[in-house]
Scaffold this motif. Structure first.
Motif, PDB file in Angstrom:
ATOM      1  N   UNK A   1     -13.003  11.565  -2.251  1.00 31.62           N
ATOM      2  CA  UNK A   1     -13.455  10.746  -2.997  1.00 31.62           C
ATOM      3  C   UNK A   1     -12.068   9.507  -2.644  1.00 31.62           C
ATOM      4  N   UNK A   2     -12.087   8.816  -3.248  1.00 29.29           N
ATOM      5  CA  UNK A   2      -9.967   7.476  -2.485  1.00 29.29           C
ATOM      6  C   UNK A   2      -9.547   7.244  -4.279  1.00 29.29           C
ATOM      7  N   UNK A   3      -8.721   7.340  -3.728  1.00 34.50           N
ATOM      8  CA  UNK A   3      -7.432   7.267  -5.103  1.00 34.50           C
ATOM      9  C   UNK A   3      -6.987   5.706  -4.163  1.00 34.50           C
ATOM     10  N   UNK A   4      -6.633   4.881  -5.224  1.00 37.13           N
ATOM     11  CA  UNK A   4      -6.463   3.820  -4.594  1.00 37.13           C
ATOM     12  C   UNK A   4      -5.041   3.393  -5.850  1.00 37.13           C
ATOM     13  N   UNK A   5      -3.537   3.088  -4.240  1.00 38.36           N
ATOM     14  CA  UNK A   5      -2.448   4.120  -4.237  1.00 38.36           C
ATOM     15  C   UNK A   5      -1.780   2.059  -4.382  1.00 38.36           C
TER      16      UNK A   5
ATOM     17  N   UNK B   1       0.673  -1.070  -0.265  1.00 37.90           N
ATOM     18  CA  UNK B   1      -0.272  -0.085  -0.218  1.00 37.90           C
ATOM     19  C   UNK B   1       0.957   1.010  -0.138  1.00 37.90           C
ATOM     20  N   UNK B   2       0.298   2.261  -0.637  1.00 39.90           N
ATOM     21  CA  UNK B   2       1.194   3.508  -0.981  1.00 39.90           C
ATOM     22  C   UNK B   2       0.197   4.906  -0.729  1.00 39.90           C
ATOM     23  N   UNK B   3      -0.818   4.708   0.515  1.00 41.21           N
ATOM     24  CA  UNK B   3      -1.922   6.282   0.302  1.00 41.21           C
ATOM     25  C   UNK B   3      -1.199   6.733   1.492  1.00 41.21           C
ATOM     26  N   UNK B   4      -2.727   7.446   2.174  1.00 37.47           N
ATOM     27  CA  UNK B   4      -2.017   8.029   3.102  1.00 37.47           C
ATOM     28  C   UNK B   4      -1.829   6.714   4.560  1.00 37.47           C
ATOM     29  N   UNK B   5      -0.794   7.526   5.320  1.00 39.10           N
ATOM     30  CA  UNK B   5      -1.026   6.119   6.185  1.00 39.10           C
ATOM     31  C   UNK B   5      -0.794   5.272   6.436  1.00 39.10           C
ATOM     32  N   UNK B   6      -0.062   5.484   5.049  1.00 34.17           N
ATOM     33  CA  UNK B   6       0.959   3.429   4.748  1.00 34.17           C
ATOM     34  C   UNK B   6      -1.085   2.600   4.516  1.00 34.17           C
ATOM     35  N   UNK B   7      -1.597   3.435   4.318  1.00 36.68           N
ATOM     36  CA  UNK B   7      -2.737   2.347   3.645  1.00 36.68           C
ATOM     37  C   UNK B   7      -3.265   2.756   2.412  1.00 36.68           C
TER      38      UNK B   7
ATOM     39  N   UNK C   1      -0.495  17.180  -6.745  1.00 41.33           N
ATOM     40  CA  UNK C   1      -0.519  17.875  -5.451  1.00 41.33           C
ATOM     41  C   UNK C   1      -0.273  17.542  -3.522  1.00 41.33           C
ATOM     42  N   UNK C   2      -0.481  16.738  -3.812  1.00 42.06           N
ATOM     43  CA  UNK C   2      -0.096  15.553  -2.163  1.00 42.06           C
ATOM     44  C   UNK C   2       0.645  14.201  -2.540  1.00 42.06           C
ATOM     45  N   UNK C   3       1.675  14.223  -3.071  1.00 37.70           N
ATOM     46  CA  UNK C   3       1.754  12.877  -3.337  1.00 37.70           C
ATOM     47  C   UNK C   3       2.429  11.913  -2.136  1.00 37.70           C
ATOM     48  N   UNK C   4       2.333  10.701  -2.620  1.00 44.47           N
ATOM     49  CA  UNK C   4       2.957  10.093  -1.772  1.00 44.47           C
ATOM     50  C   UNK C   4       4.617   9.103  -1.756  1.00 44.47           C
ATOM     51  N   UNK C   5       4.868   9.674  -3.260  1.00 50.07           N
ATOM     52  CA  UNK C   5       6.259   9.471  -3.283  1.00 50.07           C
ATOM     53  C   UNK C   5       6.819  10.893  -3.970  1.00 50.07           C
TER      54      UNK C   5
END
Ligand SMILES: [Zn+2]
Length: 553
Positions: free
Chosen positions: A239-243, A76-82, A331-335
């Protein structure tokens, strides 16, 4: 063992292994195609009700995608490692349930018998009034009859700004609200418009139907007890992106993306169905097909030898509302985006035409590497007919990454008669064709395996919207996530009216000709009033300053 015998054995072995390989390849292809079928069948099922952003259908879809990512061995690579990255969707304004209007203790039905106009300030009042006696500190009444009949032959007449101007005038004279009605035979077309982001008016403007006036306010000289409360609140969705991520310990990362949201029942005015029916838009091609391809590519890249890059897989939401999910991610990348080599976007890859085999690849001009790569393909050997579009922008999520100076590729099998209609169903998808596209993308990814970060080149900009409702356009890319009053410019196309008139990215268009453009809808309505060759004054804000210019369509 005789030479002849060894040769024979070798030939048999060769034959067998190629047969086996072919069967094995065929087996892998079959499994891949079966995977596509399973994903699209689930995502386009009526149970997901068209996967509109922020709904239960979106939730079911994202649970499915994250489970598939997990099975494929992604982390997982979304927010909070989810798995998820949530973002807010501004849906304009909505009337609060505590909005009311009483006449002599008789309550009117909201929306049906009365409604406040967008921009009305919240507040409540209780007054004894008579229509014929406009006094200080009470609500005044205004019949739209004169305005409508006086302007019935004026194509440029815009009713709402005229009403707002009237309200400003009577507020100066001491009115604490303006109650409007329409006793003329001309329809006014007014309703509470939650998408209208006009600036707040000084006093509330409340519309009552003429039926109500005749039934409850028939004697203009009489005094009536009014109780009015206006509560208008922000309407928001999430809304929710899945990463998901494959960490190969490489210095650069490739982003692969596809939006998984669709239109639901067409509530966001983006359906092409003009019948007004409340039907599920299943979105099998748009974009369950791209999402399915994303999942299958995750499986392939997890076991592939192409470990020269890390891989980030993003299923975006909110695309149908204006690229909300991809814009939020960039705008809020997890990488670290500066370490992204390039981005591949798949949007509508499920309807490959079996005779033309035409596949459009956008973004061709965003890196010199693409020309070199595609140049190596032998078109005769490819099961696809590749059509290139150099631009890095277009009506889908790669545009958000191109805006961050990241090379992109956009895969698209083309528009069709089911586009944005309830008939975009799973049984119309060309699964074998889609698998060939998946395999082509796998090959492109392999070809860039040891390239590190690809060089980026700017390209011309193309229109982002696919709407065909107006005959002219300014050549701007609107920022669909902007929540202020006006239309914020996200990009300007070369040699188009806006560019020629000096409009720049970041400007906010507030008026076009005589029409105020407080929202996307009012901007599109204003545009529909002009034709080729027309000239129009444009008022726009740059920072705190307001400027004017002239465009020629
Ligand atoms: Zn789409």
């Amino acid at each position: 063992m005789s030479k002849a015998r060894t040769l024979r054995l070798f030939l048999v072995f060769l034959l067998l292994s190629t047969q086996l390989f072919a069967q094995k390849l065929k087996k892998a292809d079959k499994a891949g195609i079966a995977g596509l079928q399973a994903h699209i069948a689930y995502l386009a099922d009526d149970k997901l009700e068209g996967r509109r952003a922020g709904t239960k259908g979106e939730e079911l879809a994202r649970e499915y995608i994250s489970a598939q990512f997990q099975q494929a061995g992604l982390q997982p690579k979304g927010e909070g490692n989810g798995w998820f990255q949530s973002f807010e969707i501004n849906d304009g304004k909505q009337l609060g349930s505590s909005t009311f209007f009483f006449i002599n203790n008789h309550e009117l039905k909201v929306n049906e018998e009365f409604f406040p106009l967008a921009g009305s300030p919240n507040g409540s009042l209780e007054e004894a009034v008579s229509i014929a006696l406009p006094e200080q500190g009470v609500p005044w009444f205004f019949d739209l009859k004169e305005l409508l009949e006086g302007n019935k032959d004026n194509p440029h007449f815009d009713l709402v700004p005229a009403i707002r101007a009237k309200a400003a005038k009577v507020a100066e004279k001491g009115a604490n609200a303006l109650i409007i009605y329409n006793s003329s035979a001309i329809a006014d077309g007014l309703k509470y418009d939650g998408k209208d982001r006009s600036e707040a008016t000084k006093i509330p403007i409340v519309y009552i139907t003429d039926k109500v006036r005749k039934a409850h306010l028939k004697d203009e000289a009489a005094t009536y007890d009014l109780k009015i409360r206006v509560t208008i609140a922000d309407k928001k969705r999430t809304g929710n992106n899945v990463v998901g991520y494959i960490d190969n310990g490489a210095g650069t990362t490739v982003v692969l993306g596809a939006h998984y949201d669709h239109l639901g029942y067409g509530e966001d005015n983006n359906s092409m169905l003009r019948t007004g029916e409340h039907l599920i838009h299943n979105g099998a091609d748009d974009n369950a097909s791209g999402t399915a391809a994303l999942i299958e590519l995750a499986k392939l890249l997890k076991v592939s030898k192409s470990k020269g890059n890390n891989y980030l897989f993003i299923a975006f939401s909110g695309e149908e509302l204006g690229l909300n999910g991809s814009k939020y991610f960039t705008e809020h990348p997890s990488i670290d985006l500066s370490k992204v080599s390039y981005m591949i976007n798949m949007d509508m890859v499920g309807r490959l035409n079996d005779s033309s085999k035409a596949l459009t690849i956008g973004g061709y001009g965003t890196s010199p590497f693409w020309g070199a790569t595609f140049g190596k393909f032998n078109p005769k050997k490819l099961p696809l007919t590749l059509k290139y579009d150099s631009s890095g922008t277009g009506p889908s999520d790669h545009t958000s990454f191109y805006r961050k100076d990241i090379p992109v590729l956009f895969f698209f099998t083309g528009l069709h008669s089911d586009y944005h209609r309830p008939t975009d169903d799973a049984d119309k998808v060309n699964y074998t064709g889609e698998w060939q596209i998946v395999k082509l993308i796998e090959e492109i990814v392999a070809s860039a395996n040891l390239q590190g970060k690809l060089a980026f080149t700017k390209t011309r900009e193309v229109q982002t919207s696919t709407s065909t409702r107006f005959s002219v356009s300014m050549g701007i890319m609107p920022d669909y996530t902007f929540s202020g009053a006006g239309v914020r410019v996200d990009g300007v196309s070369d040699n188009r009216p806006a560019k020629k008139a000096g409009i720049q990215t970041g400007d906010v268009i507030v008026q076009l000709g005589d029409f105020s453009t407080t929202s996307m809808e009012s901007y599109m309505q204003a545009l529909s009033k002009f034709k080729k060759g027309d000239k129009a004054r444009v008022k726009y804000k740059r920072g705190a300053d307001t400027h004017e210019t002239e465009v020629e369509f």
